[in-house]
Motif scaffolding. Structure first.
Motif, PDB file in Angstrom:
ATOM      1  N   ARG A 180     -14.970 -51.944 -52.894  1.00 59.16           N
ATOM      2  CA  ARG A 180     -13.961 -52.829 -52.289  1.00 59.16           C
ATOM      3  C   ARG A 180     -12.834 -52.015 -51.663  1.00 59.16           C
ATOM      4  N   ARG A 181     -12.480 -50.915 -52.311  1.00 59.36           N
ATOM      5  CA  ARG A 181     -11.433 -50.058 -51.741  1.00 59.36           C
ATOM      6  C   ARG A 181     -11.898 -49.446 -50.422  1.00 59.36           C
ATOM      7  N   LEU A 182     -13.147 -49.094 -50.332  1.00 59.54           N
ATOM      8  CA  LEU A 182     -13.674 -48.544 -49.088  1.00 59.54           C
ATOM      9  C   LEU A 182     -13.693 -49.602 -47.981  1.00 59.54           C
ATOM     10  N   ARG A 183     -13.982 -50.836 -48.339  1.00 56.73           N
ATOM     11  CA  ARG A 183     -14.049 -51.897 -47.339  1.00 56.73           C
ATOM     12  C   ARG A 183     -12.664 -52.326 -46.860  1.00 56.73           C
ATOM     13  N   SER A 184     -11.697 -52.323 -47.767  1.00 56.82           N
ATOM     14  CA  SER A 184     -10.373 -52.835 -47.412  1.00 56.82           C
ATOM     15  C   SER A 184      -9.481 -51.777 -46.765  1.00 56.82           C
ATOM     16  N   ASP A 185      -9.452 -50.564 -47.315  1.00 58.83           N
ATOM     17  CA  ASP A 185      -8.542 -49.522 -46.823  1.00 58.83           C
ATOM     18  C   ASP A 185      -9.219 -48.472 -45.972  1.00 58.83           C
ATOM     19  N   GLY A 186     -10.535 -48.559 -45.816  1.00 57.99           N
ATOM     20  CA  GLY A 186     -11.214 -47.555 -45.024  1.00 57.99           C
ATOM     21  C   GLY A 186     -11.643 -46.372 -45.884  1.00 57.99           C
TER      22      GLY A 186
ATOM     23  N   SER B  86     -11.897 -43.023 -47.830  1.00 54.27           N
ATOM     24  CA  SER B  86     -10.938 -42.100 -48.413  1.00 54.27           C
ATOM     25  C   SER B  86     -11.657 -41.271 -49.469  1.00 54.27           C
ATOM     26  N   ARG B  87     -11.131 -40.087 -49.736  1.00 54.91           N
ATOM     27  CA  ARG B  87     -11.766 -39.207 -50.724  1.00 54.91           C
ATOM     28  C   ARG B  87     -11.749 -39.821 -52.109  1.00 54.91           C
ATOM     29  N   LEU B  88     -10.654 -40.475 -52.467  1.00 54.18           N
ATOM     30  CA  LEU B  88     -10.555 -41.073 -53.803  1.00 54.18           C
ATOM     31  C   LEU B  88     -11.601 -42.159 -53.997  1.00 54.18           C
ATOM     32  N   ALA B  89     -11.711 -43.083 -53.043  1.00 51.86           N
ATOM     33  CA  ALA B  89     -12.676 -44.172 -53.187  1.00 51.86           C
ATOM     34  C   ALA B  89     -14.107 -43.655 -53.184  1.00 51.86           C
ATOM     35  N   TRP B  90     -14.407 -42.695 -52.289  1.00 51.30           N
ATOM     36  CA  TRP B  90     -15.764 -42.144 -52.252  1.00 51.30           C
ATOM     37  C   TRP B  90     -16.097 -41.398 -53.537  1.00 51.30           C
ATOM     38  N   CYS B  91     -15.136 -40.706 -54.091  1.00 54.57           N
ATOM     39  CA  CYS B  91     -15.377 -39.943 -55.318  1.00 54.57           C
ATOM     40  C   CYS B  91     -15.788 -40.861 -56.469  1.00 54.57           C
ATOM     41  N   TRP B  92     -15.010 -41.937 -56.684  1.00 50.27           N
ATOM     42  CA  TRP B  92     -15.316 -42.829 -57.812  1.00 50.27           C
ATOM     43  C   TRP B  92     -16.512 -43.712 -57.526  1.00 50.27           C
ATOM     44  N   PHE B  93     -16.793 -43.979 -56.260  1.00 48.43           N
ATOM     45  CA  PHE B  93     -18.009 -44.721 -55.934  1.00 48.43           C
ATOM     46  C   PHE B  93     -19.256 -43.895 -56.278  1.00 48.43           C
ATOM     47  N   VAL B  94     -19.234 -42.608 -55.966  1.00 47.79           N
ATOM     48  CA  VAL B  94     -20.380 -41.732 -56.284  1.00 47.79           C
ATOM     49  C   VAL B  94     -20.527 -41.573 -57.794  1.00 47.79           C
ATOM     50  N   ILE B  95     -19.407 -41.450 -58.519  1.00 47.78           N
ATOM     51  CA  ILE B  95     -19.484 -41.303 -59.980  1.00 47.78           C
ATOM     52  C   ILE B  95     -20.100 -42.549 -60.611  1.00 47.78           C
TER      53      ILE B  95
ATOM     54  N   GLY C  33     -10.400 -46.424 -62.624  1.00 46.27           N
ATOM     55  CA  GLY C  33      -9.882 -47.759 -62.314  1.00 46.27           C
ATOM     56  C   GLY C  33      -8.382 -47.764 -62.080  1.00 46.27           C
ATOM     57  N   THR C  34      -7.649 -46.954 -62.863  1.00 46.80           N
ATOM     58  CA  THR C  34      -6.200 -46.894 -62.686  1.00 46.80           C
ATOM     59  C   THR C  34      -5.842 -46.290 -61.337  1.00 46.80           C
ATOM     60  N   LEU C  35      -6.516 -45.217 -60.951  1.00 41.46           N
ATOM     61  CA  LEU C  35      -6.222 -44.591 -59.664  1.00 41.46           C
ATOM     62  C   LEU C  35      -6.559 -45.504 -58.498  1.00 41.46           C
ATOM     63  N   LEU C  36      -7.667 -46.237 -58.604  1.00 41.01           N
ATOM     64  CA  LEU C  36      -8.043 -47.131 -57.514  1.00 41.01           C
ATOM     65  C   LEU C  36      -7.094 -48.320 -57.401  1.00 41.01           C
ATOM     66  N   ALA C  37      -6.557 -48.766 -58.538  1.00 41.61           N
ATOM     67  CA  ALA C  37      -5.705 -49.950 -58.537  1.00 41.61           C
ATOM     68  C   ALA C  37      -4.276 -49.652 -58.120  1.00 41.61           C
TER      69      ALA C  37
END
Length: 221
Positions: free
Chosen positions: A55-61, A63-72, A112-116
């Protein structure tokens, strides 16, 4: 009707895939020693982190943070599905699996805390518009002769001739007898007062006009 069936088929496929992945994660957590409700909490944590990163990738485009936690999260879900396919002995799970399962709650909480709470992608401020170049200074165009306002020419000042001063009256002729009498009066005044007689006193003593008294006083000096 076709579009409705297609949407329903997608939902059914998603429910089936989610249920299988959920079950595999539960079985892997239970094999690693997490029994009871804890084994059911692991698949929920993995799927929620995956959904939050997507959802973070879809809404904000991207980013390294969103891609990192998505892969994990994807690696945790995919690894659990593969591990339960017979590649690992779930009756005797390896130490690395137990270590990963035990450390996952802290890792998922951090993600979850970093993404939120991390700020979204900030929009760059548009550059301030440049100030327009000042117009080059140009001399004003000359006005047409018929529109130009002509200032009135100053009128020549008339030279007024100063009035001629009246000619001074010539000093009146003083008889010698009157001068002799005036000298006696003046000597008597000086003898009595010790000062020379002035013109006004001389005029009063002689009873003559002021002009004649001046002429007499001039003779006495």
């Amino acid at each position: 009707m076709a579009a409705r069936l297609r949407i329903d088929a997608v939902l059914v496929q998603a429910v089936i895939a989610g249920a299988l992945s959920f079950a595999h994660l539960h079985d892997l957590a239970a094999a690693a020693g997490q029994d009871g409700w804890k084994a059911w909490a692991y698949p929920v944590s993995v799927d929620l982190l995956l959904v939050a990163a997507w959802r973070r990738l879809r809404s904000d485009g991207p980013s390294r943070l969103a891609w990192c936690w998505f892969v994990i999260a994807l690696f945790a879900s995919l690894g659990a599905n593969i591990a339960t396919a017979g590649f690992l002995d779930l009756a005797n799970p390896p130490a690395l699996l137990r270590l990963g399962i035990a450390g996952w709650p802290a890792l998922a909480f951090l993600g979850g805390t970093l993404l939120a709470h991390s700020g979204g992608r900030q929009q760059p401020h548009p550059p301030a518009p440049a100030a327009p170049d000042p117009a080059p200074h140009t001399d004003p165009a000359p006005e047409p002769e018929h529109l130009a306002v002509r200032e009135p020419e100053p009128e020549p000042e008339s030279v007024e001739q100063a009035p001629a001063l009246p000619a001074a009256d010539p000093a009146p002729a003083v008889p010698a007898v009157l001068i002799e009498h005036a000298r006696k009066v003046a000597d008597d005044h000086q003898a009595r007062t010790g000062t020379r007689i002035d013109t006004d006193t001389l005029r009063a003593r002689l009873g003559v006009p002021q002009q004649l008294a001046d002429a007499i006083a001039a003779q006495l000096t």
